[in-house]
Scaffold this motif. Structure first.
Motif, PDB file in Angstrom:
ATOM      1  N   TRP A 156     -82.984 -12.598  -6.467  1.00 37.47           N
ATOM      2  CA  TRP A 156     -82.826 -11.180  -6.736  1.00 37.47           C
ATOM      3  C   TRP A 156     -83.401 -10.359  -5.589  1.00 37.47           C
ATOM      4  CZ3 TRP A 156     -84.227 -14.875 -10.110  1.00 37.47           C
ATOM      5  CH2 TRP A 156     -83.433 -15.029 -11.249  1.00 37.47           C
ATOM      6  N   ASP A 157     -82.872  -9.154  -5.433  1.00 39.08           N
ATOM      7  CA  ASP A 157     -83.464  -8.184  -4.535  1.00 39.08           C
ATOM      8  C   ASP A 157     -84.780  -7.731  -5.167  1.00 39.08           C
ATOM      9  OD1 ASP A 157     -83.877  -5.198  -3.666  1.00 39.08           O
ATOM     10  OD2 ASP A 157     -82.557  -6.127  -2.164  1.00 39.08           O
ATOM     11  N   PRO A 158     -85.847  -7.563  -4.390  1.00 39.68           N
ATOM     12  CA  PRO A 158     -87.134  -7.158  -4.966  1.00 39.68           C
ATOM     13  C   PRO A 158     -87.105  -5.815  -5.699  1.00 39.68           C
ATOM     14  CG  PRO A 158     -87.458  -7.990  -2.752  1.00 39.68           C
ATOM     15  CD  PRO A 158     -85.976  -7.879  -2.973  1.00 39.68           C
ATOM     16  N   SER A 159     -86.070  -5.025  -5.484  1.00 36.74           N
ATOM     17  CA  SER A 159     -85.978  -3.737  -6.181  1.00 36.74           C
ATOM     18  C   SER A 159     -85.886  -3.911  -7.693  1.00 36.74           C
ATOM     19  CB  SER A 159     -84.778  -2.933  -5.668  1.00 36.74           C
ATOM     20  OG  SER A 159     -83.566  -3.585  -6.015  1.00 36.74           O
ATOM     21  N   VAL A 160     -85.546  -5.127  -8.163  1.00 37.15           N
ATOM     22  CA  VAL A 160     -85.479  -5.340  -9.619  1.00 37.15           C
ATOM     23  C   VAL A 160     -86.830  -5.089 -10.278  1.00 37.15           C
ATOM     24  CG1 VAL A 160     -83.572  -7.002  -9.455  1.00 37.15           C
ATOM     25  CG2 VAL A 160     -85.921  -7.848  -9.587  1.00 37.15           C
ATOM     26  N   SER A 193     -88.651  -3.639 -16.287  1.00 33.79           N
ATOM     27  CA  SER A 193     -87.276  -3.973 -15.936  1.00 33.79           C
ATOM     28  C   SER A 193     -87.030  -5.421 -16.338  1.00 33.79           C
ATOM     29  CB  SER A 193     -87.027  -3.766 -14.439  1.00 33.79           C
ATOM     30  OG  SER A 193     -87.883  -4.595 -13.680  1.00 33.79           O
ATOM     31  N   SER A 194     -85.771  -5.832 -16.264  1.00 28.39           N
ATOM     32  CA  SER A 194     -85.465  -7.223 -16.609  1.00 28.39           C
ATOM     33  C   SER A 194     -84.246  -7.707 -15.843  1.00 28.39           C
ATOM     34  CB  SER A 194     -85.223  -7.374 -18.118  1.00 28.39           C
ATOM     35  OG  SER A 194     -84.011  -6.750 -18.495  1.00 28.39           O
ATOM     36  N   VAL A 195     -84.076  -9.020 -15.825  1.00 29.26           N
ATOM     37  CA  VAL A 195     -82.903  -9.657 -15.232  1.00 29.26           C
ATOM     38  C   VAL A 195     -82.145 -10.383 -16.347  1.00 29.26           C
ATOM     39  CG1 VAL A 195     -83.919  -9.866 -12.941  1.00 29.26           C
ATOM     40  CG2 VAL A 195     -84.225 -11.712 -14.585  1.00 29.26           C
ATOM     41  N   ILE A 196     -80.897 -10.695 -16.092  1.00 23.42           N
ATOM     42  CA  ILE A 196     -80.055 -11.326 -17.110  1.00 23.42           C
ATOM     43  C   ILE A 196     -80.571 -12.708 -17.479  1.00 23.42           C
ATOM     44  CG2 ILE A 196     -77.777 -12.313 -17.539  1.00 23.42           C
ATOM     45  CD1 ILE A 196     -76.596 -10.005 -15.943  1.00 23.42           C
ATOM     46  N   SER A 197     -80.970 -13.468 -16.494  1.00 20.62           N
ATOM     47  CA  SER A 197     -81.358 -14.864 -16.708  1.00 20.62           C
ATOM     48  C   SER A 197     -82.729 -14.980 -17.361  1.00 20.62           C
ATOM     49  CB  SER A 197     -81.396 -15.596 -15.371  1.00 20.62           C
ATOM     50  OG  SER A 197     -80.163 -15.476 -14.720  1.00 20.62           O
ATOM     51  N   PRO A 198     -82.940 -16.037 -18.153  1.00 24.68           N
ATOM     52  CA  PRO A 198     -84.278 -16.292 -18.710  1.00 24.68           C
ATOM     53  C   PRO A 198     -85.187 -16.886 -17.641  1.00 24.68           C
ATOM     54  CG  PRO A 198     -82.748 -17.972 -19.439  1.00 24.68           C
ATOM     55  CD  PRO A 198     -81.948 -16.984 -18.639  1.00 24.68           C
ATOM     56  N   LEU A 199     -85.693 -16.017 -16.797  1.00 26.71           N
ATOM     57  CA  LEU A 199     -86.488 -16.397 -15.631  1.00 26.71           C
ATOM     58  C   LEU A 199     -87.834 -16.956 -16.063  1.00 26.71           C
ATOM     59  CD1 LEU A 199     -86.573 -16.273 -12.523  1.00 26.71           C
ATOM     60  CD2 LEU A 199     -87.385 -13.929 -12.732  1.00 26.71           C
ATOM     61  N   ARG A 200     -88.187 -18.144 -15.556  1.00 26.11           N
ATOM     62  CA  ARG A 200     -89.428 -18.821 -15.939  1.00 26.11           C
ATOM     63  C   ARG A 200     -90.561 -18.646 -14.949  1.00 26.11           C
ATOM     64  NH1 ARG A 200     -89.303 -22.180 -20.378  1.00 26.11           N
ATOM     65  NH2 ARG A 200     -87.305 -21.971 -21.381  1.00 26.11           N
ATOM     66  N   GLY A 201     -90.252 -18.384 -13.716  1.00 26.48           N
ATOM     67  CA  GLY A 201     -91.246 -18.209 -12.670  1.00 26.48           C
ATOM     68  C   GLY A 201     -90.555 -17.581 -11.477  1.00 26.48           C
ATOM     69  N   THR A 219     -86.789  -0.777 -10.526  1.00 32.83           N
ATOM     70  CA  THR A 219     -85.646   0.084 -10.881  1.00 32.83           C
ATOM     71  C   THR A 219     -85.751   0.660 -12.287  1.00 32.83           C
ATOM     72  OG1 THR A 219     -84.368  -1.762 -11.746  1.00 32.83           O
ATOM     73  CG2 THR A 219     -84.049  -1.197  -9.401  1.00 32.83           C
ATOM     74  N   GLY A 220     -86.387  -0.070 -13.189  1.00 31.72           N
ATOM     75  CA  GLY A 220     -86.412   0.356 -14.581  1.00 31.72           C
ATOM     76  C   GLY A 220     -85.165  -0.064 -15.337  1.00 31.72           C
ATOM     77  N   TRP A 221     -84.235  -0.719 -14.647  1.00 27.46           N
ATOM     78  CA  TRP A 221     -82.997  -1.151 -15.289  1.00 27.46           C
ATOM     79  C   TRP A 221     -83.224  -2.457 -16.026  1.00 27.46           C
ATOM     80  CZ3 TRP A 221     -79.654  -0.561 -10.286  1.00 27.46           C
ATOM     81  CH2 TRP A 221     -79.564   0.789  -9.964  1.00 27.46           C
ATOM     82  N   GLN A 222     -82.423  -2.671 -17.056  1.00 26.60           N
ATOM     83  CA  GLN A 222     -82.506  -3.894 -17.849  1.00 26.60           C
ATOM     84  C   GLN A 222     -81.295  -4.778 -17.555  1.00 26.60           C
ATOM     85  OE1 GLN A 222     -85.410  -4.268 -19.454  1.00 26.60           O
ATOM     86  NE2 GLN A 222     -85.873  -2.229 -18.676  1.00 26.60           N
ATOM     87  N   PHE A 223     -81.467  -6.084 -17.677  1.00 24.66           N
ATOM     88  CA  PHE A 223     -80.402  -7.087 -17.536  1.00 24.66           C
ATOM     89  C   PHE A 223     -79.690  -7.002 -16.188  1.00 24.66           C
ATOM     90  CE2 PHE A 223     -80.756  -6.035 -22.095  1.00 24.66           C
ATOM     91  CZ  PHE A 223     -81.338  -7.215 -22.501  1.00 24.66           C
ATOM     92  N   GLN A 224     -80.467  -7.004 -15.109  1.00 27.03           N
ATOM     93  CA  GLN A 224     -79.916  -6.922 -13.766  1.00 27.03           C
ATOM     94  C   GLN A 224     -79.414  -8.285 -13.296  1.00 27.03           C
ATOM     95  OE1 GLN A 224     -82.460  -4.210 -11.195  1.00 27.03           O
ATOM     96  NE2 GLN A 224     -83.853  -4.706 -12.875  1.00 27.03           N
ATOM     97  N   GLY A 228     -87.873 -13.273 -17.913  1.00 23.66           N
ATOM     98  CA  GLY A 228     -86.978 -12.391 -17.189  1.00 23.66           C
ATOM     99  C   GLY A 228     -87.287 -10.914 -17.348  1.00 23.66           C
ATOM    100  N   THR A 229     -88.347 -10.571 -18.055  1.00 20.30           N
ATOM    101  CA  THR A 229     -88.758  -9.177 -18.202  1.00 20.30           C
ATOM    102  C   THR A 229     -89.996  -8.944 -17.351  1.00 20.30           C
ATOM    103  OG1 THR A 229     -87.896  -9.086 -20.449  1.00 20.30           O
ATOM    104  CG2 THR A 229     -89.490  -7.399 -19.820  1.00 20.30           C
TER     105      THR A 229
END
Length: 147
Positions: free
Chosen positions: A71-75, A39-47, A78-83, A25-26
């Motif tokens: 997710w929106d591709p802007s993730v 950047s990162s997303v909240i979920s433990p993204l595997r692929g 953005t530089g934001w974490q835990f989106q 997810g990072t």
């Protein structure tokens, strides 16, 4: 292009130049002349991969530990974490999926293929080893459509 974690995922060619690396997810983006992003997303993204959403909107979609997410591709930039995602669902072992447009309406559907840990055990046993997991969610298959 996105290079994924050790779990199977096809390379992802982004519409912009950076090369992205995904790890749980990072996203780490490596751009030209040092234009790097993280950047990162909240979920433990595997692929992850691009899919076509409603109205022709390009989205990122992927399997997470215990579900599917979009997710929106802007993730990526953005530089934001835990989106958070624009859509998600929780499924036991849902990280394996197929994204396609089977009905031809221009919007990709996601079919959860779940995770077959018993299959891993059977394969390891044939090689003389073993893996213990009580997850047999492969018996379930669910289709999701964004609207």
């Amino acid at each position: 292009m996105i290079i994924s974690s050790p779990w199977p995922a096809p390379p992802l060619r982004a519409s912009t130049c950076p090369l992205y690396h995904l790890s749980y997810g990072t996203f780490s983006g490596f751009g030209a002349e040092g234009a790097d992003t993280s950047s990162s997303v909240i979920s433990p993204l595997r692929g992850v991969q691009f899919i076509d959403g409603p109205g022709g909107r390009r989205l990122l979609a992927g399997g997470v530990e215990g579900g599917l997410g979009v997710w929106d591709p802007s993730v990526l930039t953005t530089g934001w974490q835990f989106q958070s995602g624009v859509g998600s669902t929780g499924l036991m072992g849902g990280r394996n999926y197929l994204a396609a447009d089977p009905d031809g309406d221009g919007v990709d559907d996601m079919v959860s293929l779940n995770s077959d840990d018993f299959g891993r055990h059977r394969m390891a046993a044939q090689l003389g080893g073993g893996v213990l997991s009580l997850n047999n969610a492969i018996q379930q298959m669910t289709t999701y459509t964004l609207s």
